[in-house]
Write a protein that holds these residues in place. Sequence first.
Motif, PDB file in Angstrom:
ATOM      1  N   SER A  86      17.633  27.735  19.786  1.00  0.00           N
ATOM      2  CA  SER A  86      18.719  27.368  18.883  1.00  0.00           C
ATOM      3  C   SER A  86      18.508  25.969  18.333  1.00  0.00           C
ATOM      4  O   SER A  86      18.086  25.070  19.065  1.00  0.00           O
ATOM      5  CB  SER A  86      20.060  27.389  19.647  1.00  0.00           C
ATOM      6  OG  SER A  86      21.122  26.960  18.819  1.00  0.00           O
ATOM      7  N   LYS A  91      23.540  42.065  12.164  1.00  0.00           N
ATOM      8  CA  LYS A  91      25.001  42.025  12.026  1.00  0.00           C
ATOM      9  C   LYS A  91      25.579  42.027  13.436  1.00  0.00           C
ATOM     10  O   LYS A  91      25.425  43.016  14.173  1.00  0.00           O
ATOM     11  CB  LYS A  91      25.492  43.237  11.240  1.00  0.00           C
ATOM     12  CG  LYS A  91      27.000  43.281  11.087  1.00  0.00           C
ATOM     13  CD  LYS A  91      27.445  44.565  10.413  1.00  0.00           C
ATOM     14  CE  LYS A  91      28.967  44.656  10.522  1.00  0.00           C
ATOM     15  NZ  LYS A  91      29.422  46.030  10.480  1.00  0.00           N
ATOM     16  N   CYS A 122      19.833  36.057  12.286  1.00  0.00           N
ATOM     17  CA  CYS A 122      20.478  36.107  10.969  1.00  0.00           C
ATOM     18  C   CYS A 122      20.145  37.377  10.193  1.00  0.00           C
ATOM     19  O   CYS A 122      20.795  37.671   9.195  1.00  0.00           O
ATOM     20  CB  CYS A 122      20.157  34.850  10.171  1.00  0.00           C
ATOM     21  SG  CYS A 122      21.140  33.453  10.742  1.00  0.00           S
ATOM     22  N   ASP A 123      19.166  38.125  10.663  1.00  0.00           N
ATOM     23  CA  ASP A 123      18.873  39.429  10.064  1.00  0.00           C
ATOM     24  C   ASP A 123      19.752  40.529  10.661  1.00  0.00           C
ATOM     25  O   ASP A 123      19.689  41.673  10.224  1.00  0.00           O
ATOM     26  CB  ASP A 123      17.405  39.821  10.293  1.00  0.00           C
ATOM     27  CG  ASP A 123      16.446  39.064   9.400  1.00  0.00           C
ATOM     28  OD1 ASP A 123      16.892  38.450   8.409  1.00  0.00           O
ATOM     29  OD2 ASP A 123      15.235  39.092   9.700  1.00  0.00           O
ATOM     30  N   GLN A 138      25.447  31.228  15.800  1.00  0.00           N
ATOM     31  CA  GLN A 138      24.731  32.488  15.946  1.00  0.00           C
ATOM     32  C   GLN A 138      24.369  32.742  17.408  1.00  0.00           C
ATOM     33  O   GLN A 138      24.538  33.856  17.924  1.00  0.00           O
ATOM     34  CB  GLN A 138      23.473  32.491  15.065  1.00  0.00           C
ATOM     35  CG  GLN A 138      23.768  32.524  13.583  1.00  0.00           C
ATOM     36  CD  GLN A 138      24.033  31.148  12.967  1.00  0.00           C
ATOM     37  OE1 GLN A 138      24.297  30.162  13.643  1.00  0.00           O
ATOM     38  NE2 GLN A 138      23.964  31.088  11.653  1.00  0.00           N
ATOM     39  N   THR A 195      18.280  30.295  14.593  1.00  0.00           N
ATOM     40  CA  THR A 195      18.409  29.449  13.414  1.00  0.00           C
ATOM     41  C   THR A 195      18.758  30.269  12.172  1.00  0.00           C
ATOM     42  O   THR A 195      18.277  31.394  12.021  1.00  0.00           O
ATOM     43  CB  THR A 195      17.116  28.650  13.151  1.00  0.00           C
ATOM     44  OG1 THR A 195      17.305  27.827  11.994  1.00  0.00           O
ATOM     45  CG2 THR A 195      15.926  29.559  12.918  1.00  0.00           C
ATOM     46  N   PRO A 196      19.569  29.717  11.285  1.00  0.00           N
ATOM     47  CA  PRO A 196      19.815  30.411  10.016  1.00  0.00           C
ATOM     48  C   PRO A 196      18.666  30.220   9.021  1.00  0.00           C
ATOM     49  O   PRO A 196      18.632  30.872   7.992  1.00  0.00           O
ATOM     50  CB  PRO A 196      21.104  29.771   9.500  1.00  0.00           C
ATOM     51  CG  PRO A 196      21.186  28.456  10.161  1.00  0.00           C
ATOM     52  CD  PRO A 196      20.457  28.577  11.474  1.00  0.00           C
ATOM     53  N   ARG A 197      17.715  29.336   9.353  1.00  0.00           N
ATOM     54  CA  ARG A 197      16.590  29.057   8.446  1.00  0.00           C
ATOM     55  C   ARG A 197      15.341  29.788   8.920  1.00  0.00           C
ATOM     56  O   ARG A 197      14.668  29.339   9.844  1.00  0.00           O
ATOM     57  CB  ARG A 197      16.288  27.555   8.398  1.00  0.00           C
ATOM     58  CG  ARG A 197      17.396  26.722   7.828  1.00  0.00           C
ATOM     59  CD  ARG A 197      16.958  25.304   7.531  1.00  0.00           C
ATOM     60  NE  ARG A 197      16.447  24.578   8.690  1.00  0.00           N
ATOM     61  CZ  ARG A 197      16.188  23.276   8.682  1.00  0.00           C
ATOM     62  NH1 ARG A 197      16.386  22.545   7.594  1.00  0.00           N
ATOM     63  NH2 ARG A 197      15.720  22.688   9.761  1.00  0.00           N
ATOM     64  N   LYS A 198      15.026  30.914   8.293  1.00  0.00           N
ATOM     65  CA  LYS A 198      13.779  31.610   8.606  1.00  0.00           C
ATOM     66  C   LYS A 198      12.640  30.650   8.298  1.00  0.00           C
ATOM     67  O   LYS A 198      12.598  30.047   7.223  1.00  0.00           O
ATOM     68  CB  LYS A 198      13.652  32.882   7.777  1.00  0.00           C
ATOM     69  CG  LYS A 198      12.609  33.842   8.315  1.00  0.00           C
ATOM     70  CD  LYS A 198      12.668  35.174   7.611  1.00  0.00           C
ATOM     71  CE  LYS A 198      13.683  36.033   8.331  1.00  0.00           C
ATOM     72  NZ  LYS A 198      13.623  37.439   7.961  1.00  0.00           N
TER      73      LYS A 198
END
Length: 178
Positions: free
Chosen positions: A84, A44, A41-42, A94, A10-13
């Motif tokens: 996810s 690369k 998301c943390d 992601q 998820t992009p939302r921590k």
Amino acid sequence: MKQVLVISATPRKGGNSDVLCDEFVRGAREAGHSAEKIFLCDKKIGFCTACDYCQTNAGECIQDDDMAEILEKLVSSDVIVLASPVYFYTLNAQMKTLIDRVYARFTEVRGKELYFMVTAADTEVANMQRTIECFRGFADCLPESKEMGVIYGTGAWEVGDIKKLPAMGQAYEMGKAV
């Protein structure tokens, strides 16, 4: 003691699927296992370029990013949990990017116990099957791996909605049962 690796896409921590990951980790640790969560998301991670460099260079990717570290953890773990959010009835970008980059060493990611967790605003489990089939397609490429469980966090739209849903207890119990 098993090595448990939980991948939160998820992009939302602190978002719904991320909270499920934390519950799975909590259960696994309480059962005496080593458990680590990676928040994608943390990291690369570039897209696979299909150059096949990895196939002629012992699984080393031409890209210099965080995927090499993640691949090491995937190879050395006993249990892999993939989580996810569901975007347009499939995995988010992601997670798909991670899955595509496993290509470099997918034959080494063998004999794993796999768990899949999805969260969605939709309340119908049947509508999540396409997403789970994406995970299963990936799992079919990992030699001798076995699906152990699926958690459907349906009805979770706003951050925190998941905390009121059965999926919370299910994630904890599945983690504990590893």
